[in-house]
Design a protein around this motif. Sequence first.
Motif, PDB file in Angstrom:
ATOM      1  N   ARG A  98       0.851  -1.462   0.454  1.00 39.50           N
ATOM      2  CA  ARG A  98      -0.107  -0.295   0.392  1.00 39.50           C
ATOM      3  C   ARG A  98       0.338   0.967   0.018  1.00 39.50           C
ATOM      4  O   ARG A  98       0.391   1.936  -0.485  1.00 39.50           O
ATOM      5  N   ALA A  99       2.183   1.569   0.416  1.00 41.29           N
ATOM      6  CA  ALA A  99       3.100   2.392   1.088  1.00 41.29           C
ATOM      7  C   ALA A  99       3.705   2.918  -0.712  1.00 41.29           C
ATOM      8  O   ALA A  99       3.721   3.637  -1.115  1.00 41.29           O
ATOM      9  N   GLU A 100       3.704   1.482  -1.111  1.00 40.57           N
ATOM     10  CA  GLU A 100       4.765   1.583  -2.445  1.00 40.57           C
ATOM     11  C   GLU A 100       3.425   1.975  -3.975  1.00 40.57           C
ATOM     12  O   GLU A 100       3.886   2.594  -4.269  1.00 40.57           O
ATOM     13  N   ARG A 101       1.773   1.908  -3.413  1.00 37.56           N
ATOM     14  CA  ARG A 101       1.087   2.358  -4.356  1.00 37.56           C
ATOM     15  C   ARG A 101       0.828   3.687  -3.953  1.00 37.56           C
ATOM     16  O   ARG A 101       0.939   4.279  -5.206  1.00 37.56           O
ATOM     17  N   ALA A 102       0.878   3.775  -2.762  1.00 44.16           N
ATOM     18  CA  ALA A 102       0.738   5.877  -2.644  1.00 44.16           C
ATOM     19  C   ALA A 102       1.865   6.159  -3.327  1.00 44.16           C
ATOM     20  O   ALA A 102       1.865   7.510  -3.916  1.00 44.16           O
TER      21      ALA A 102
END
Length: 299
Positions: A98-102
Motif C-alpha cells: 500500500r505504501a508503494e502504491r501510494a
Amino acid sequence: MDAAQIGQLRRFNRTVTARVGVLHDRYLGRDRPVGEARLLWEIGEEGRDVRQLRERLGLDSGYVSRLLRALETGGLVTVVTRPGDRRVRTARLTEAGRAERAALDGRSDDLARSLLEPLNADQRARLVAAMAEVEHLLTAATVALEPTDPDHPDARHCLRSYFAEMQACFDTGFDPGHSLLPDAGALRPPQGLFLVARLHGEPVGCAGLKLPPDAPAEIKRMWVAPRARGLGLGRRFLADLETRAARAGHTVLRLDTNKALTAAIGLYHSAGFREVAAFNDEPYAHHWFEKHVAAPPAG
C-alpha cells in the motif's frame, strides 16, 4: 483499413510510450518496471481476483503469475486461495504494498503535471479533451462480442439486467414469461445464437438472433449496460447480427420494440431498419422493424 490511419496510430504509440516513461525498467524512478507497478495499482486497496487481473489487463496467466511472484518476493503482495474453491486466487496488498502504491500514485501525478506544465491553458484543455476521446474510443475497441450459451452465468446476468430494466421502464412492467421468447434456450444453434459483450472480462451487453428455417431472422433481447452506453455497442450488435443472419442464408432481418425505448428506436432507424406492420403478437411491442440484408462478400 487505411494505411495512413495505421501509421498515425503507430506514431502516437511511440510518442506516448517514450513520453510517459514505460520504456524504463525502473518506472517512475522506483525499483520495478511498469508491469509490476500497474499490477499494484489494479490490485488496489480491496484486493482483486487473479482472473480479474488477467482479464482487465489483457495478459496471459503465465506473465501475471511471474509479476505476482516478483511482488510477493518483494513483500508487496500476498496471494491466497478462496476458502472452499482453491481455483480462485486473490491478490492483496501488504502494508508495504500500500505504501508503494501510494508512492507510485504521487509520482504519477507529478508525471502528469510535467506533461501539462509546458503548455498554455488552451493547449492543456485540448490535450486533456483529446486524451478523454482517445480513452473513450480505445475502451470501445476493447469490448469483445462473443457467441455464448444462454445458460452461461454472463448471459444470465445480462438477461436478468435486461428484464429488470424493462420492468422499470415499461408502462405495464415486464414479465418475460408473457413475452414471445420466454425461453432463451431458443437462441442456441442451430435455431439461433446469443452474443455477449464483455469489457475487461465483465459482461456489459447481450443480443440474441433467431434463425428459423422458413421465416426471416429476428433480433431479440438486445441490451447494453448503462456503464457501457455511448461506446457504440448497440450499432455493433446490429451489424454483427446482420452479418450472421445473411451468412445463414436470410435476406430479411426483423425486430420489435416497446414505445418506451426511444433511443433504441432512433438507433434502428439510423441503422437502415424501416418500420413495418406488426408481424407478431408480442404483447410488449408497439413498433416493428425490418431490414433487407445481403450476404457479405466472400472472404
